[in-house]
Design an enzyme around this catalytic site. Structure first.
Site, PDB file in Angstrom:
ATOM      1  CG  LEU B 228      -2.010   1.036   1.283  1.00 15.99           C
ATOM      2  CD1 LEU B 228      -3.038   0.794   0.205  1.00 15.99           C
ATOM      3  CD2 LEU B 228      -2.654   1.045   2.662  1.00 15.99           C
ATOM      4  CG  ASP B 229      -0.338   4.697   0.717  1.00 15.06           C
ATOM      5  OD1 ASP B 229      -1.167   4.701  -0.209  1.00 15.06           O
ATOM      6  OD2 ASP B 229      -0.606   5.000   1.880  1.00 15.06           O
ATOM      7  CD  GLU B 230       6.375   2.621   0.356  1.00 17.44           C
ATOM      8  OE1 GLU B 230       7.179   2.821  -0.565  1.00 17.44           O
ATOM      9  OE2 GLU B 230       6.417   3.242   1.421  1.00 17.44           O
TER      10      GLU B 230
END
Lengths: 285, 285, 285, 285
Positions: B228-230
């Site tokens: 997530l978010d990466e």
């Protein structure tokens, strides 16, 4: 108004409460002052009131202070009165990188940065000729162990007191100051962090930025606290980069942002435009 | 050149090696093509060569492909040939926030965003009238538990296959897609993160930004990965904020940056200007 | 590839026509070259084709040239072959303002600007110590009338030829060069205009900007032509200003933009990233 | 403080003179008001003093006004007292381009732009459905000659009076209003100019920008005066463009800047943050 007009800057902080502006402007009227610039802010987070005023007045400083004192007492104000344009005594610490020091020296000579640099301290000799070209003495204080650092910090304490230093600037100074020192001079030390905060921390943020493929890189000027890279932020800037920019080019681009950001923060501080509100800064730019 | 000229976009990736440009340009000459735009990049990190070409040619697609195939085989290329300006079939997922969807709809109607939106799926009904105003059908798929999510993702898989969806855009879609789904469509899902990455993660980055007193806020459009978010970053923008900006104002400022950043990323993807190089993106803008 | 690899930069311009890329890449393959960077552009306005390539190759220059020559002849190309990173011989003319010269000197020493400054000429002595600090000889050539100017320009012509000057930079040089001189060195003289072009022309643009209450001020680096302030634009930047910024502050803000913009333009030129397309420039940044 | 607290915005302009702040803050104290925001500026050009205050107070409006009136009279102030957040009655005129209208409609619905749009007038019917989607009535007023224009302006005068219109926005309205009309509503009409001012004037600035090869394009929101494109500037923005951007792409990029710049100017005006100082504007942002 009489002859010897002085331009004052007055900053004050207190608990927010009705009547502050009326009271302080009353003191200014009583000192025959004319407000030329005024900024204020009430923090919802801390309930504190912040104000910065520039005032033209021909009365002597004591007379002015006598008008402010009772108001300050009544409202529980922390306050400072200074002259607009006075050059703040600033101590700069450097290592090997020239870009931040060069920018500050150039601008203070050009009359764009109201600081006076009585000396530059470096833990390496690399920037000696640059400082001396601008007429600033340079001292080398190598630091190779804890003992060196303690001795250096003790010397710093003495020097700061003796020379009346008001601001310490870490212009890409690659040594970490001790927790005690940071606490002792909290709110008086400005560092330039070569990354956008929150962001890449620790060593070599440009390599990290490259690895992560970011599209913008930045720099952050902040107050130094015992918690490394986490003090209140004063100024930030970013600049666009591309996939084709090498790590070396990122460093070069980053240096521009660093020097611009640090000089801006120092200018604001020296003009007394930076006030602390807990973990945040109020910038009356 | 004969009558029915077509404008092609050719993207290719392979191991860097001498002679690639000569070989591929030879294939283009053999197809009577004229190169109108060309970008290339060699990644020092992965040793891979990336190229994007726009080519005007009057020969049919098969003829063109016949010229490219042997070159692609010889150099071990991954490649795609598309028509410039073809509207990419795009599925948009939304929740309640309108700003990103509104920007995409407005621009695709204005002819500035080459996507075709056969449908918008929302887990709330709030944006139905907006989608329908632009002539796009809207379906509500509420998600209140794991079972709902699995069923929704299975439906998505079917829909993506049936409708020939080429890109999935999370336009402030507040549900987290499963790891399996993210892996299955890696490099095909674009998300807008309401923060500058690396930066504040998790919930409510604007509140964190306010607490930390940052001077810039930003948004990041990135590919979705299981982490997530990466995922690889496609585009980032920031905008300056001040100590006096309330949390509410930060959200409003942030929304502008979000919609601008997401639409830019989608446009680049639809124009086949985004190529993946490990954890980084190559943007041939 | 053998031992002594050289990194070349090849720029070429010709009428747009099919097969150029294939032909030139063929010459590069024949010279055992590997393309590391490539940019191209076809101008709709003039129908001309522009290309810039960086090529690694171990063959001697003559061998390389022998491959390029027949291609260049066949396609009617204007072309140049240089070494990447070679420092371009640059003559800087100044008057009293230090900011542009300081930025260029600092960056060329820091290895960020591939120019060699054999001398700086000033019509005032003010910047002598700055140039000399960076090890660059400085000559004062006062100009108080037309006769002085003609003599100075004649001396310049000789110096340019003798010293092999490739680029002339007007770093806030407050004298106007003669029409003849401008024509003779067209495309070789870069000036920094202290305004955003099109914009305030003539004297004191910052006062005009203040009077007009603009919200942004800027600077323009451009080639000098006989038509003052009207040559092809290379780079422009702006910065935000406020109603409270005094004329003095505008000047200070403007100087930052000027030096940044001029140095960028010089860097691009020295890296052979600037090509002329009629009244416009192509920037392969 | 009692129950029904109101948030007021007070703006005032007068000749600069000592004691203003003390006097006005005294009136606020007498009305049991608490200053939550304050900005002031003294113009060196015109010698006038400008102030904008936000004040929380529970007293009725008349009571407040009674405190201000004698101060205003003593200092010769022009002043206005309004409620923070009140939606200003705004009349929008459009032609065929949707981008500016779309941005304003979207933001006023999202609660980010404190205006109320009772109607949109267009000289073409193209934007009818857009206005109506946001619940705003749309009237077509075609203008094909001088007679049409006069009739339209007379109708406008009546409508402005009857409906209590406080602001007129030309959102890419392609008709020129008469000199009389512009004078009558001076300081009440905001236009978006599709260029950076000073800059390309007259028709088709994007084509001019392309021909001139500028590296930045911009937009200017300004008050309309009888002198076309020359009224006081409220806001400006620019965005970077490249040699490869076609005229069509410049238009598209420009539209983003236009809508962003116009909406910002309208928001500041509606929040009473724009004050006139001769040919310049004071923006208390």
């Amino acid at each position: 108004m009489t002859t010897a007009n002085t331009h004052w800057v007055l900053t004050l902080v207190c608990k927010d409460q009705p009547g502050i502006v009326h009271a302080i402007s009353g003191a200014i009227v009583a000192a025959n002052g004319n407000i030329t610039e005024s900024s204020q802010f009430t923090s919802d987070d801390t309930g504190r009131f912040f104000m910065r005023l520039q005032i033209e007045s021909a009365v002597p400083r004591e007379h002015f202070v006598n008008q402010i004192l009772p108001v300050a007492e009544r409202y529980g104000m922390t306050w400072e009165l200074d002259e607009v344009g006075r050059r703040m005594k600033t101590l700069v610490l450097v290592s090997k990188s020239a870009h931040c020091l060069n920018d500050m020296l150039f601008r203070q000579r050009a009359g764009q940065l109201p600081v006076e640099l009585p000396v530059v301290f470096g833990n390496h000799p690399d920037l000696q000729s640059l400082a001396e070209f601008y007429g600033v003495p340079f001292e080398v204080h190598p630091i190779t162990g804890e003992a060196d650092k303690l001795a250096f910090e003790n010397m710093l304490r003495d020097y700061i007191k003796t020379a009346g230093i008001e601001l310490i600037v870490l212009a890409r100074y690659m040594q970490i100051l001790s927790e005690e020192f940071c606490k002792e001079f909290e709110g008086k030390i400005i560092n330039i962090h070569h990354s956008f905060l929150p962001g890449f921390k620790g060593a070599n943020p440009y390599a990290q930025a490259h690895a992560r493929g970011v599209k913008l890189i930045g720099a952050t000027a902040h107050f130094v606290t015992a918690d490394l890279d986490e003090g209140p932020i004063i100024e930030q800037n970013v600049v666009r980069v591309e996939h084709s920019d090498s790590k070396k080019r990122l460093v070069s681009i980053g240096q521009d942002v660093e020097s611009k950001t640090l000089t801006q923060a120092v200018r604001w501080f020296a003009e007394r435009r930076v006030l602390l509100d807990g973990e945040r800064t109020i910038i009356f730019s």
